[in-house]
Scaffold this motif. Sequence first.
Motif, PDB file in Angstrom:
ATOM      1  N   LYS A  54      14.559   2.888 -44.523  1.00  0.00           N
ATOM      2  CA  LYS A  54      15.962   2.988 -44.145  1.00  0.00           C
ATOM      3  C   LYS A  54      16.655   3.918 -45.128  1.00  0.00           C
ATOM      4  CE  LYS A  54      20.470   1.815 -44.339  1.00  0.00           C
ATOM      5  NZ  LYS A  54      21.433   1.805 -45.452  1.00  0.00           N
ATOM      6  N   GLY A  80      28.025  -1.313 -42.715  1.00  0.00           N
ATOM      7  CA  GLY A  80      26.812  -1.508 -43.510  1.00  0.00           C
ATOM      8  C   GLY A  80      25.644  -2.030 -42.682  1.00  0.00           C
ATOM      9  N   ASP A 111      21.349  -1.536 -42.635  1.00  0.00           N
ATOM     10  CA  ASP A 111      20.386  -2.339 -43.395  1.00  0.00           C
ATOM     11  C   ASP A 111      19.781  -3.398 -42.468  1.00  0.00           C
ATOM     12  OD1 ASP A 111      21.109  -1.034 -45.733  1.00  0.00           O
ATOM     13  OD2 ASP A 111      22.530  -2.585 -46.362  1.00  0.00           O
TER      14      ASP A 111
HETATM   15 MG    MG Z   1      24.947   0.601 -46.860  1.00  0.00          MG
END
Ligand code: MG
Length: 422
Positions: free
Chosen positions: A7, A155, A158
Amino acid sequence: MALIVHKYGGTSMGSPERIRNVAKRVAKWARAGHQMVVVPSAMSGETNRLLGLAKEVSPAQVTDAVQRELDMLASTGEQVSVGLLSLALQAEGMEAVSYAGWQVPIHTNSAYTKARIESIDDKKVRADLAAGKVVVITGFQGVDEGGNITTLGRGGSDTSAVAVAAAMKAAECLIYTDVDGVYTTDPRVVPEARRLHTVSFEEMLEMASMGSKVLQIRSVEFAGKYKVPMRVLSSFTPWDIAIEEEAKSGTLITFEEDEQMEQAIVSGIAFNRDEAKISVLGVPDKPGIAYSILGAVGAANIEVDMIIQNVSKDGRTDFSFTVNRNDHARAMDLLKTQVLPALGANSVEGDAKICKVSIVGIGMRSHVGIASKMFGALSAEGINIQMISTSEIKTSVVIDEKYMELAVRALHKAFDLDQAAA
Ligand code: MG
Ligand code: ASP
């Protein structure tokens, strides 16, 4: 040969040059014989830019209909990333193919802007891997039952990466980011902070929920549920470092308390200014007061964190709790207009200038006296503790926010976190 998920965060994907670097790194892993699935974020700043545009055309952002369109819009940032990364991989001589979440598909519920992944159909991806291709999948998004594009919350890439790794039973999920791992505390506050070679999944969960922004908390929950081996490492090492060296760098998130774990009792100090305190004073002390106060707060969808009720004097007591700072004004208003009159309490006071500082460590399970050592270190600095809460692996205190950095430094030192683990 193993199936590996990489990632890459927004900074790592931040420019064409950096994307070419990512492609070189991924190609190196693929050439070493690994099956590679890559999940990138949008280029840094892109999601903010897109959501900023939305604000310019539509001030109201709360209805379901609006949020559906926000997801449609925000998801494009990652679509740009996968297209560019696939092109860069092809330019490196690799066979590469990109997919948006809905093409995989990654199925989610319909909670726009904060959807949860429900299942991932990995047939297409497996076929591509078997045909020798590198597969590049958008982070941050999926598709609901009705075919609508959803996003997973800020976010969220992830979580996409960990979910893909879980679904495909990958050997490891490597989270490449702009820091080189998880630290004992924020190095900007304590320059002596050390990178942890390993951190247990439970500790990571506590740290993620308390302000360490390294990983989206949901990705840690996902890793824990499916036992996905996960490592946080830097994307700024030279792309051509030896794979054996790269595979040992950063911080490994572990699931067992095995002998490889660093045996520190306290692994890290977390802190945040996200909360505010509310005290209801002079509450008649009778059964049901906690329920009347916190029930009303909960019914307004306001989450409560720490709670303290004092011993009563002359039949009256004080009752304090903390809420997220964003909810502070709303909670105060609710208490003043509805709860106070109904309860017959004297007054309600609010304080947003607080912070929460926590020590975290699975070693706390098997050692006594850790909390008192914490209180001793704070008192030696003259810092007053306003509230305390504990769990099996952490102790948190609320203090005046002006002492936050002092407290973090004192605790980092008191628990020898600047010393390398034995
Ligand atoms: Mg992040
Ligand atoms: N691009 C999304 C964000 O900025 C998701 C991510 O980066 O993980 O929040």
